[in-house]
Design an enzyme around this catalytic site. Sequence first.
Site, PDB file in Angstrom:
ATOM      1  N   SER A 199       4.830  -5.283 -43.674  1.00 41.34           N
ATOM      2  CA  SER A 199       3.665  -4.412 -43.530  1.00 41.34           C
ATOM      3  C   SER A 199       4.128  -2.967 -43.468  1.00 41.34           C
ATOM      4  O   SER A 199       5.168  -2.662 -42.859  1.00 41.34           O
ATOM      5  CB  SER A 199       2.884  -4.765 -42.257  1.00 41.34           C
TER       6      SER A 199
ATOM      7  N   HIS B  83     -10.960 -31.179 -42.684  1.00 37.31           N
ATOM      8  CA  HIS B  83     -11.819 -30.036 -42.363  1.00 37.31           C
ATOM      9  C   HIS B  83     -11.054 -28.973 -41.571  1.00 37.31           C
ATOM     10  O   HIS B  83     -11.665 -28.160 -40.855  1.00 37.31           O
ATOM     11  CB  HIS B  83     -13.059 -30.480 -41.569  1.00 37.31           C
TER      12      HIS B  83
END
Length: 435
Positions: free
Chosen positions: A265, A144
């Site tokens: 970026s 999880h």
Amino acid sequence: MIPRYTRPEMASIWEPQTRFKIWFEIEAHAADALAELGVIPKEAARTIWAKGKDATFNVERIDEIERETKHDVIAFLTHFAEIVGPEARFVHQGMTSSDVLDTCLNVQLKRAADLLIADLDRVLAALKTRAFEHKMTPTIGRSHGIHAEPITFGLKLAYAHAEFARARARLVAARDEISTCAISGAVGTFAQIDPRVEEHVAKAMGLRPEPVSTQVIPRDRHAMYFATLGVIAASVERLAVEVRHLQRTEVLEAEEFFSEGQKGSSAMPHKRNPVLSENLSGLSRMVRAYVTPALENVALWHERDISHSSAERMMGPDATVTLDFALVRLAGLIEKLLVYPQNMQKNLDRLGGLVHSQRVLIALTQKGASREDAYQFVQRNAMPVWRGEGDFQTLLKQDPDVKKYMTDAEIEEKFDLGYHLKHVDTIFKRVFGES
């Protein structure tokens, strides 16, 4: 096919010139068989081969003819007659368009599968190399997304290797299933052409005769082929998502290679983004998108319709080209993957020993505590540590209920990292045949 995501080896399989070359070979091999059966003159068959084997088919001319005839195979045969001359009247005797189209498509899919299998071999080799490199590199296993118990990074890669080994086996089976040939004429009855022609063409093209074709080769074969590609794409994304999670700043246990001069970026010069893995997720979605039309193509009307044709013109090239690119990209990603064992150890230690909670729980039950009580004792000491309040082992040693069953030395023994890794050799032997 988009050039950005296309490798020339796979693209060449789907180029018009390649397709027309395969069409010619099917027709020429059929002519050979017809000549041996005395249906057409042997000299005609020889002429067909002599004038066609080295021909460069004029794609523009075929397209021009098709604009008038509205039929691709007739357009090709008309152009081929311009190359061969009078003997072209013996081409396509007793055959129907699907004999050429379906047999050609299966040749192309088989060739595409050969390239994809080679791609998978490279992925498998990369995974094996890196798995053994990090066979005993400890890291945290997560369920999880939450820290569970220790594993090794090599095991993560071994899981992937086993999955892609299954993928390879499925693709080999899909390649075999798709490798059939139909030269059975209108509605598949062989009324106008001898079944021995089909047998000859199949052998010459590296295929098998389709046991029964209804003018078209049954599309359940193709559905299985594209479903297999879809499952492989799902495995690609599974591994890509794992890399993406491991590269998150807060985790940073592994990272895509960042080359000199690469920019992450346009706005933030510090960024190193998992662009390859993200790209693989997107490409995998496109491959899987073709599984549904492949399944829907199975249900054709009676002996034949062409509702499958338009879909296959796109899905054949697009699915194989995209998966080919994705597998090669994935192999390169794994080969160059940056791995950070120190960060793995840091993350392992982050929960102050909570990753050993199950060992303590089991030990308490083996010492006589009920499972319900043991669970309560362990959890009440774990929760403060989860909140950043103290050390798990220290709290256990201070708990009077725990101390009724375990000494300090027995508690300490349950915090041995090596205990969790004792069967790594066994798993590696199962996956790789060696430990």
